[in-house]
Every structure is written in C-alpha cells, then in structure tokens.
Design a protein around this motif. Structure first.
Motif, PDB file in Angstrom:
ATOM      1  N   LYS A  84      33.056  53.456  36.112  1.00 56.65           N
ATOM      2  CA  LYS A  84      33.973  54.122  35.175  1.00 56.65           C
ATOM      3  C   LYS A  84      34.713  55.301  35.812  1.00 56.65           C
ATOM      4  CE  LYS A  84      31.848  52.487  30.938  1.00 56.65           C
ATOM      5  NZ  LYS A  84      31.353  52.790  29.598  1.00 56.65           N
ATOM      6  N   PHE A  85      35.122  55.107  37.044  1.00 61.23           N
ATOM      7  CA  PHE A  85      36.003  56.071  37.707  1.00 61.23           C
ATOM      8  C   PHE A  85      37.429  55.791  37.250  1.00 61.23           C
ATOM      9  CE2 PHE A  85      39.034  56.957  41.093  1.00 61.23           C
ATOM     10  CZ  PHE A  85      38.737  58.264  41.427  1.00 61.23           C
ATOM     11  N   SER A  86      38.224  56.854  37.008  1.00 57.08           N
ATOM     12  CA  SER A  86      39.593  56.692  36.538  1.00 57.08           C
ATOM     13  C   SER A  86      40.537  57.563  37.355  1.00 57.08           C
ATOM     14  CB  SER A  86      39.704  57.060  35.058  1.00 57.08           C
ATOM     15  OG  SER A  86      41.059  57.055  34.641  1.00 57.08           O
ATOM     16  N   TYR A  87      41.603  56.953  37.864  1.00 62.24           N
ATOM     17  CA  TYR A  87      42.586  57.705  38.645  1.00 62.24           C
ATOM     18  C   TYR A  87      43.380  58.676  37.775  1.00 62.24           C
ATOM     19  CZ  TYR A  87      41.696  54.537  42.547  1.00 62.24           C
ATOM     20  OH  TYR A  87      41.096  53.836  43.579  1.00 62.24           O
ATOM     21  N   SER A 177      32.665  43.882  38.349  1.00 61.35           N
ATOM     22  CA  SER A 177      33.313  43.896  37.043  1.00 61.35           C
ATOM     23  C   SER A 177      34.368  44.990  36.972  1.00 61.35           C
ATOM     24  CB  SER A 177      32.273  44.106  35.936  1.00 61.35           C
ATOM     25  OG  SER A 177      31.776  45.433  35.970  1.00 61.35           O
ATOM     26  N   GLU A 178      35.182  44.957  35.940  1.00 64.44           N
ATOM     27  CA  GLU A 178      36.292  45.897  35.788  1.00 64.44           C
ATOM     28  C   GLU A 178      35.826  47.330  35.571  1.00 64.44           C
ATOM     29  OE1 GLU A 178      38.810  44.508  32.711  1.00 64.44           O
ATOM     30  OE2 GLU A 178      39.484  42.724  33.802  1.00 64.44           O
ATOM     31  N   ASP A 179      34.573  47.522  35.197  1.00 73.31           N
ATOM     32  CA  ASP A 179      34.059  48.876  34.989  1.00 73.31           C
ATOM     33  C   ASP A 179      33.834  49.623  36.292  1.00 73.31           C
ATOM     34  OD1 ASP A 179      34.044  48.594  32.273  1.00 73.31           O
ATOM     35  OD2 ASP A 179      31.945  48.009  32.138  1.00 73.31           O
ATOM     36  N   PHE A 180      33.904  48.909  37.408  1.00 76.83           N
ATOM     37  CA  PHE A 180      33.607  49.522  38.704  1.00 76.83           C
ATOM     38  C   PHE A 180      34.849  49.587  39.578  1.00 76.83           C
ATOM     39  CE2 PHE A 180      29.570  47.906  37.208  1.00 76.83           C
ATOM     40  CZ  PHE A 180      28.693  48.921  37.510  1.00 76.83           C
TER      41      PHE A 180
END
Length: 346
Positions: A84-87, A177-180
């Motif tokens: 759950k890293f977000s730019y 997965s998309e969470d990573f």
C-alpha cells in the motif's frame, strides 16, 4: 575456473550489517513471497543475457537527477514489495519519516508531525528510470540538515541518500497483487545509522523487509564480461580486478589492471553470440585474463577469489558496493542488479 564461485554456492551469500540486524524477524509478506517464488521463474539463473545497450532511459527522465546518481559509491540492498505504497503521498511520507528520525535521535521521545526539526526528509520521484512501462517509477529519499540560511527556499546539506528502483522486474511484477509496489533494489549513500532508521520506518510502514545485497565472485565475473562487451565512445578508466588470497594471519590482495582495449580484444576473441553473453563466454573470458596474468607474473589465480571489478561502465565490490560511471548503460547495470535483488528476496 576456481577463482570465482559457482552460482549454486554463491547465490545466497549475504553480508550482515546493522541494517539486517535491525530487521531481524520475518514479516507476513515473507510467507506470501514463498508461494510466489514457487510459481515464478526468476529463481532460475540464466545461462545467457543480453549485452547492455545504449541508453534506454524514458523520455521524461530528469538528466540532472541521473547525473546525481553517477560517480557515487552506493551500498546495495534487496527489498520485498511495499504494501500500500502510494506515489501521491510522497509529501506526507517526507513529514512522517522526518518525525520518525527526529524521534529516534531523541531516544524515543515523541515528535509531532510538522514540528520544526533539525533534519528534513525529501521524497522525490525519479521518473523514467525504468526498463519497461510496467516497471514502477523509481523514487529518491534524502535526509538533509536544517539550513542555517534565513531564505525559505534554502536547503541544508545532504546527509544521506537512498533510492528504490525496479528495472525489467517482470518476473516478480507478474506475481504480485495490486496492493504491492515492487521496487526490489535499494541503493544508499551515507551513514549506516541513517540507513537503519530509514529501513526501519519503511518496514513498519509498508510491511517490507530489507537485506544487504552482496555480489558473489560469480556475478562479478558476469558483470565485467557484460561491461567489457559494451560499446564505448571513449574509455574513462582502465579495466581492473582485485583478487583476494586466503592466507594467515592476514589475507593478501592481488590487483590486476589491463588497458580496456586489451580487455575488449580478449572478449572479442571468445564472443560468438551477437548481442548476447553466455556462461561459456564468461568462463573463457576470465580464463584468458587469468592466463595472461600467469604469463606475466607466474601466479595462478585459481586459488584466489575475485572481490572487485572496475570498468568504464561501472565498478562493483563483492561486499555490495557499486559505482556507476556511464549514463549510457545505467539501465543495463540496474537491470542486472534488479535481477540479483529479486533472486535474493526470501
């Protein structure tokens, strides 16, 4: 050749450090990655690789930031995917990490986010530093001292720098997965205490795991072969090798320097596959160099261990230190380091 390790014996060698000690203990992500490893092919070592081509940097890359990455010695780490890293939250991460570092320096005393601190952390994107469009964007983390200048825009001295990247990381990207966010390669320059604090914050915040990325003698041999094969407009450094001789009570080092054009001639004499480097060619290339050394100095290098290589493209040490010298082959160097980092992820 006995002068460098086989892939089976060397692929899982690691160098312990304060950082790895700080991250002792598995996270839940490690268990998930174990199943990922069984389903992917990246655990298999390739017996051939493409020769790094000239710059494949994306059009939106910042030349100044690329120049900043060159000619510095970086320490290598592998990193499991960030959860759950977000730019879009880079500014918030800057504030949170600043407060965390200030708290650590004050021996655990609570520090409010946004409080006037002695250090400042800046997260910034390294756009374009990728192999394919699928690769996540690289990003830079810097710790700066508080500026003494009255100017609001004045920034203090850079105390520490680290950057995360993924270049041609398809083998891992396909299974996450998309969470990573997969940025398996982490490079740092600065005090190891700062590295430990930054790594600790990332581990707690993004459920990831850091470990030192050593470079085996086997992989050093691959590096020097691929880098020697690169076409250069002009050479800026000699081709150098450092071998370690195990002896008591103190080890002995053997340094060997050869003109880069002579090294290229050795490579051309064994190179067959256009645009590719094979394991057989790497072995023959190293054999030519060792035979050349023996003819001049009557010393067999078969009982030694290769610990450092240096070319006009880059230099690397077995303890996980790298210095990239040529911007044209930056992506090629990072691609191989990304491969090693992915392979090490447990």
């Amino acid at each position: 050749m006995d002068s460098y390790d086989t892939p089976e014996s060397s692929s899982r060698q690691s160098t312990t450090s304060k950082l790895s000690n700080c991250f002792a203990g598995a996270t839940p992500l490690q268990k998930r990655l174990e199943s990922v490893r069984k389903q992917t092919s990246f655990v298999q070592r390739s017996s051939q690789r493409r020769i790094p081509q000239c710059s494949q940097l994306q059009e939106n890359v910042d030349p100044q930031k690329v120049a900043f990455l060159l000619h510095k010695q970086w320490t290598l780490y592998s990193v499991t995917p960030l959860h759950k890293f977000s730019y879009t939250n880079l500014k918030q991460y800057s504030k949170l990490l600043s407060a965390f570092i200030a708290s650590e320096k004050q021996k655990g005393l609570a520090v409010e986010v946004g409080e006037d601190l002695d250090v400042k952390v800046i997260f910034s994107a390294l756009l374009g530093l990728k192999g394919t469009q699928r690769d996540p964007d690289a990003f830079l983390v810097q710790i700066l001292s508080k500026s003494q200048s009255p100017s609001e825009n004045a920034e203090g001295k850079v105390l520490w720098t680290g950057w995360f990247c993924c270049v041609f990381g398809d083998s891992l990207l396909e299974s996450i997965s998309e969470d990573f966010t997969c940025l398996p390669l982490f490079l740092t320059s600065g005090a190891e205490t700062n590295t430990a604090m930054v790594g600790s914050w990332f581990e707690k915040t993004f459920d990831c795991y850091f470990s030192r990325l050593a470079i085996s003698a086997f992989n050093l041999s691959w590096m020097v072969a691929m880098w020697t094969a690169c076409r250069m407009d002009h050479y800026v450094a000699t081709t150098e090798f450092l071998w370690s001789v195990p002896c008591s009570p103190q080890s002995l080092d053997i340094s060997y320097a050869i003109h880069p054009e002579d090294a290229k001639a050795f490579w051309d004499s064994v190179h067959k596959a256009p645009g590719e480097v094979t394991q057989e060619e790497v072995d023959l290339f190293m054999g030519c160099l060792c035979s050349h050394f023996y003819r001049h100095f009557k010393i067999h290098l078969s009982a030694t261990r290769l610990v450092r290589v240096s070319t006009s493209v880059a230099s690397a040490h077995t303890d996980g230190k790298i210095k990239i010298l040529c911007h044209k082959y930056l992506i090629g160097v990072l691609a191989y380091l990304t491969e090693l980092a992915i392979f090490q992820i447990e």
